[in-house]
Design an enzyme around this catalytic site. Structure first.
Site, mmCIF file in Angstrom:
data_model
loop_
_atom_site.group_PDB
_atom_site.id
_atom_site.type_symbol
_atom_site.label_atom_id
_atom_site.label_comp_id
_atom_site.label_asym_id
_atom_site.label_seq_id
_atom_site.Cartn_x
_atom_site.Cartn_y
_atom_site.Cartn_z
ATOM 1 N N ASP A 339 0.844 -1.187 0.000
ATOM 2 C CA ASP A 339 0.000 0.000 0.000
ATOM 3 C C ASP A 339 0.886 1.245 0.000
ATOM 4 O O ASP A 339 1.847 1.341 0.771
ATOM 5 C CB ASP A 339 -0.895 -0.021 1.242
ATOM 6 C CG ASP A 339 -1.860 1.137 1.282
ATOM 7 O OD1 ASP A 339 -2.686 1.235 0.354
ATOM 8 O OD2 ASP A 339 -1.790 1.945 2.226
ATOM 9 N N GLU A 368 1.557 0.389 -4.966
ATOM 10 C CA GLU A 368 1.105 1.679 -5.481
ATOM 11 C C GLU A 368 2.306 2.611 -5.569
ATOM 12 O O GLU A 368 2.924 2.925 -4.560
ATOM 13 C CB GLU A 368 0.048 2.272 -4.556
ATOM 14 C CG GLU A 368 -1.244 1.478 -4.521
ATOM 15 C CD GLU A 368 -2.233 2.050 -3.535
ATOM 16 O OE1 GLU A 368 -3.372 2.348 -3.936
ATOM 17 O OE2 GLU A 368 -1.885 2.202 -2.348
#
Length: 614
Positions: A339, A368
């Protein structure tokens, strides 16, 4: 007594800042006080010194035995707390002073016997304060992260799976997919996921998070991107949240059941921030070490989700690596999704890769990579602009998402797959995965847990189309993902037109919004069949690795690879494809086909067709 040398006095908003120096060696962990001319004293706080290279070199601890470890009939507790002057182990309502190793900053204590199931905490005296805290390396805890629990770690038997040539990731939230919202509850659905043709199941965070009360989980909902304990599992996903050891067994069993179906497990991990830094075990054990601070001495919170971890510091980096190794060794995990990976420095990501490959050569790593404001100014960060430095680590391709589906931040904005045929050339570019250093780094998707579901988005930006046409668009968007070069990523329920009632961000919305409606599988079985059939073709030809020859005509994309031709027509007009001789139609909007055509094919509006040479 050590005399101080005055340097400066500076007026701040509500106080004066004094700077002094002194010429003497001090013993780290020794409690010191600063005395003013009026005789008042205040504790000397070990703050910026913990960020120095000398501190990090001197107190780096390389062994893999931190936490509570049971081995050879002995239970040993080890805590890295170099600035603490005293640590007490509280175990089963008894208290024991721990022994300090000044060389490494380790406090330790051993007991005869296997103390599995024992409840413990540390009482840490540091910087003039005393804190009671759970163990950062704790593998289990009582409900709601109150106490750590000793676990006798038994290495999971590894199920050998073949290396996956062309991965297809399926993102699942335990609470959404399982009727009971538990690890056990996902198991009955694994056969369906396997039958779909998926290769990897990606689980939203399963480690302990802070916003769901384990005793009243029906009242609260959260995706889990608010970590409290990184090595302990989330109690609300257990059939009995009051049993801290049972959740380990149930998660281990889930991973085993996934592997038994020749599927692989990817965990979603959140090392970019902590849910509540000031109350965290990190901050209580070694204050000011694990988090980034700005020029005003406040936590850096570039993600707006919590304080950023200072991943470049050696023991913070080690903690991350140790945690990831633990889940690979204990649960046979096959990969990680990071994340907001762009808050982690490149060197940490490379160390993660190198360390994990010692245990699993084909470990899958991606995250990400958005470029965002962060407190780290010196090091290169793991964002997509640095993909060349991390060629074996993947990145979510938001450009692919927005070109194919339409801008996720504008619900009515159309993309190529939702009718904007003028985006055809751009769509070809993103399907070639040219954005990153290697095409295999591109995680291609049009839907994930964030933002609207794809079907909700389609209903907004194609508002004048009937349900039948909207469903065809859903299939077409799925086909763009599965036929593109790179790694295919599907969100659970995407293949049966999942809806979250149009909500853009459902991270804490109730179950009524987030829960998978499995009855929709019957209603949209044609979309499931189309997805499954195209996945079979994808696997046969490894489209994720394929160098497809593309062309574009009247907004329709034509791709050729080996003996296949695929045609993607997102317009509301039919498209006539002409060719020499005969071809076999092997897939259209109804799924797999087997019939011959000669010289031309009328491709219906909003459909994808795959042809084979004869």
């Amino acid at each position: 007594i050590i005399p101080l040398n005055f340097i400066s006095k500076t007026k701040k908003n509500t106080y004066f800042e004094y700077k002094y120096s002194f010429d003497a060696d001090i013993i780290i962990s020794q409690p010191y006080e600063v005395m003013g001319i009026n005789g008042y004293t205040t504790p000397l706080v070990y703050r910026y010194i913990v960020k120095t290279e000398q501190f990090n070199q001197q107190y780096y601890y390389d062994n893999d035995d931190l936490g509570a470890v049971v081995a050879n009939g002995i239970t040993t507790f080890k805590l890295w707390a170099p600035t603490a002057n005293n640590v007490i182990l509280s175990i089963n309502d008894k208290y024991f002073k721990m022994n300090r190793n000044d060389g490494s900053g380790i406090f330790s204590l051993s007991f005869s016997g296997d103390l599995s199931g024992s409840i413990y905490n540390y009482i840490v005296s540091v910087n003039g304060n005393t804190y009671t805290t759970i163990d950062p390396y704790g593998k289990a805890s009582t409900a709601n992260s109150k106490n750590s629990v000793v676990v006798n770690i038994e290495k999971e038997e590894v199920i050998q799976l073949e290396k996956t040539a062309d991965p297809i990731i399926y993102e699942v939230a335990i609470r959404d997919y399982s009727e009971e919202g538990t690890f056990n509850g996902l198991i009955p659905h694994l056969d369906y996921i396997s039958d779909l043709g998926i290769t990897h199941i990606q689980l939203l965070p399963v480690n302990d998070f802070g916003s769901v009360n384990d005793h009243h989980k029906d009242i609260y909902y959260n995706w889990g991107y608010d970590p409290i304990q990184y090595q302990a599992l989330e109690g609300s996903y257990c059939s009995d949240p009051t049993d801290p050891l049972l959740v380990i067994e149930e998660f281990k069993n889930l991973c085993k059941e996934i592997h038994n179906r020749k599927l692989k497990v990817i965990l979603d991990v959140v090392f970019n921030h902590h849910y509540y830094a000031i109350r965290s075990s990190f901050n209580k054990v070694v204050p000011y070490y694990y988090f980034r601070y700005d020029e005003n001495n406040k936590f850096c919170e570039g993600s707006f989700c919590g304080a950023e971890l200072d991943t470049k510091l050696k023991m913070c980096r080690k903690y991350i690596v140790d945690t990831l190794i633990y889940f690979v060794r204990q649960f046979d995990v096959d990969g990680y999704r990071f994340d907001l990976m762009s808050f982690i420095d490149v060197d940490t990501m490379l160390e993660i890769e190198n360390s994990l490959k010692n245990f699993k050569e084909d470990i899958m790593l991606f995250g990400e990579g958005w470029v965002m404001k962060t407190g780290e100014k010196q090091l290169k960060l793991a964002n997509y602009s640095n993909s060349k430095l991390m060629e074996n680590i993947g990145f979510f391709n938001d450009e692919f998402r927005d070109v194919i589906k339409g801008d996720s931040f504008e619900c009515c904005a159309t993309g190529y797959g939702t009718g904007n045929v003028w985006q055809a050339k751009k769509a070809i570019e993103v399907m070639k995965a040219k954005r990153f250093y290697k095409p295999s780094q591109s995680i291609n998707y049009v839907e994930c847990h964030d933002d609207m579901t794809c079907f909700d988005k389609i209903k907004h930006c194609c508002i004048n189309e009937d349900l039948q046409q909207l469903v065809r668009r859903q299939k077409l968007l799925i086909s763009c993902v599965l036929l593109a070069k790179g790694v295919s990523f599907l969100h659970a329920g995407q293949e049966f037109c999942r809806s979250k009632q149009g909500l853009k961000n459902s991270y804490n919305a109730p179950d009524a919004i987030n829960k998978i409606n499995h009855e929709q599988k019957e209603k949209y079985q044609d979309v499931i069949k189309f997805t499954k059939d195209l996945i079979e073709i994808k696997k046969d030809y490894c489209f994720g690795l394929a160098d497809v020859r593309y062309s574009e005509k009247e907004g329709t994309i034509i791709g050729k690879y080996q003996d296949l031709t695929f045609i993607i027509n997102p317009s509301q007009q039919e498209f006539v494809y002409t060719f020499r001789g005969k071809k076999q139609v092997i897939l259209n909007e109804e799924g797999k086909q087997d019939f011959e055509i000669e010289k031309e094919l009328v491709v219906k509006s909003v459909t994808t067709v795959v042809l084979r040479e004869l």
